[in-house]
Scaffold this active site. Structure first.
Site, short mmCIF file in Angstrom:
data_model
loop_
_atom_site.label_atom_id
_atom_site.label_comp_id
_atom_site.label_asym_id
_atom_site.label_seq_id
_atom_site.Cartn_x
_atom_site.Cartn_y
_atom_site.Cartn_z
CB SER A 121 6.55 -48.78 5.90
OG SER A 121 8.00 -49.02 6.38
CE1 TYR A 145 14.04 -49.90 4.09
CE2 TYR A 145 11.77 -50.15 5.45
CZ TYR A 145 12.58 -48.73 4.87
OH TYR A 145 12.68 -47.31 4.15
CB THR A 171 13.19 -50.74 0.10
OG1 THR A 171 11.83 -49.93 0.36
CG2 THR A 171 14.15 -49.61 0.03
CE LYS A 240 10.16 -46.06 -1.91
NZ LYS A 240 10.60 -45.77 -0.49
CG HIS A 264 14.51 -44.22 0.96
ND1 HIS A 264 14.78 -45.32 0.51
CD2 HIS A 264 14.33 -43.74 2.51
CE1 HIS A 264 14.05 -45.97 2.39
NE2 HIS A 264 13.69 -45.14 2.43
#
Length: 369
Positions: A121, A145, A171, A240, A264
């Site tokens: 992440s 992100y 994402t 995603k 999520h």
């Protein structure tokens, strides 16, 4: 325990016994501090979608197959050109230092030990390079992100490519944070620095609340961003947060090399559908153009089987792995994967499916009780 900024981190490194993955949550709650546990376990608003993620797996059933003439199911698969020993992968899960002092590094070791795939992440507790190094050559993806600052995005993508990741997961369902009441009740702020956020001029992410973290994230994510990332990195880009067939096709038209069906884990749009309930319609729309990853609510080997039979190529989960991490470090992570793989082997045997490709061809039943 290891103490960092007043926060107690587990430093357990030991084998753990697992009856089932659901039981790990209560055990982990005894170890992980209240604020960190609330962040990990919580969903948005009244958590309706989070609960429906589990219920949805009961909407379809697996027909047992007798006289199948097979034994010793084979869990190996190949997705995105990557040979894997299991179709179950580690979902990109933020701030794993909340569960264990070694955070993502121990997760990487545990996933590598089972021959699986891990996704890092952006909001990891450890750096991209350190997490990749801990895997010792095992395949990893990097989840982005997107920031409003493109130069920041480039720096993360540069590091990810340098670390040897095999794909970028973009994402797109978290342009703002879901309304998570546990974090408000606990007045939660991240006590553990986020290694990748040290690039922000404000500091390392320590002490920031959820809303402050997301304030730096891009809200205006467009289809052309998919192609931009693909062209910049020369890596496959997996989108995603897809929940509708229309968005899946839009992502593919924009250059996506993979679709990631996910809500999520019920942490974003409460009132949205369970991911499993929309998986098959998305798979039919994709029609094999690109691989599909699925997550949200996976707790059983039968869940994995049903997801594969409904169109997924890989099945991801996050929370149970984090609980295993807290309870046993890298060995705990490995135990979680070993357990769900064992359950999957049993289901495959009883359903007469020798390989993962056989599972994908299985017709599930729709029987209403």
């Amino acid at each position: 325990m290891t103490m960092v900024n007043g926060y107690e981190q587990s430093d357990r490194e030991e084998k753990i016994d697992i009856l089932n993955l659901e039981s790990l949550e209560g055990r982990a709650k005894e170890i992980i501090p209240t604020g960190g546990f609330g962040y990990i376990v919580g969903g948005s608003e009244d958590e309706w979608t989070l609960k429906k993620n589990r219920d949805a797996f009961h909407h379809r059933q697996i027909a047992p197959k007798a006289l199948s003439g097979m034994e010793n199911p084979d869990l190996s698969t190949n997705v995105f050109g990557i040979p894997l020993k299991t179709p179950v992968m580690m979902a990109p899960t933020a701030a794993q230092g909340l569960a264990h002092s070694q955070g993502e590094k121990d997760t990487a070791k545990g996933v590598a030990a089972v021959g699986g795939l891990m996704a890092q992440s952006t909001y990891s507790s450890t750096s991209i390079a350190d997490t990749a190094a801990a895997a010792d050559g095992a395949p990893q993806f990097f989840q982005l992100y997107m920031s409003k600052d493109w130069s920041f995005n480039e720096s993360l993508l540069d590091e990810a490519k340098e670390a040897g990741v095999k794909a970028i997961i973009l994402t797109v369902d978290a342009t703002v944070d879901g309304y998570r009441e546990a974090d408000i009740i606990n007045d939660f702020a991240f006590p553990i620095p986020m290694a990748n956020l040290t690039k922000f001029s404000e500091g390392d992410g320590q002490g920031k609340g959820i809303e402050e973290i997301y304030a730096s994230a891009a809200q205006n994510i467009k289809p052309e961003d998919v192609r931009r990332i693909a062209e910049y990195t020369d890596l496959p880009v997996i989108v995603k947060g897809i929940q509708t067939p229309e968005d899946a096709i839009r992502a593919i038209d924009a250059g996506a090399a993979g679709i990631y069906v996910s809500n999520h884990g019920g942490r974003q749009l409460n009132g949205g559908p369970a991911s499993f309930d929309v998986l098959e319609s998305i798979s039919k729309a994709v029609n094999g153009q690109v691989p599909i990853i699925f997550d949200s609510g996976v707790r059983r080997g039968s869940d994995v089987f049903k997801a594969l039979a409904s169109g997924a190529d890989l099945v991801a989960f996050g929370r149970p792995v984090i609980y295993g991490l807290a309870l046993g470090g890298a060995q705990g992570v490995q135990a979680v994967f070993d357990h769900i793989d064992h359950e999957l082997e049993i289901v495959m045997q009883l359903a007469g499916t020798k390989t993962i490709e056989d599972v994908k061809k299985t017709h599930l039943l729709d029987i209403k009780y």
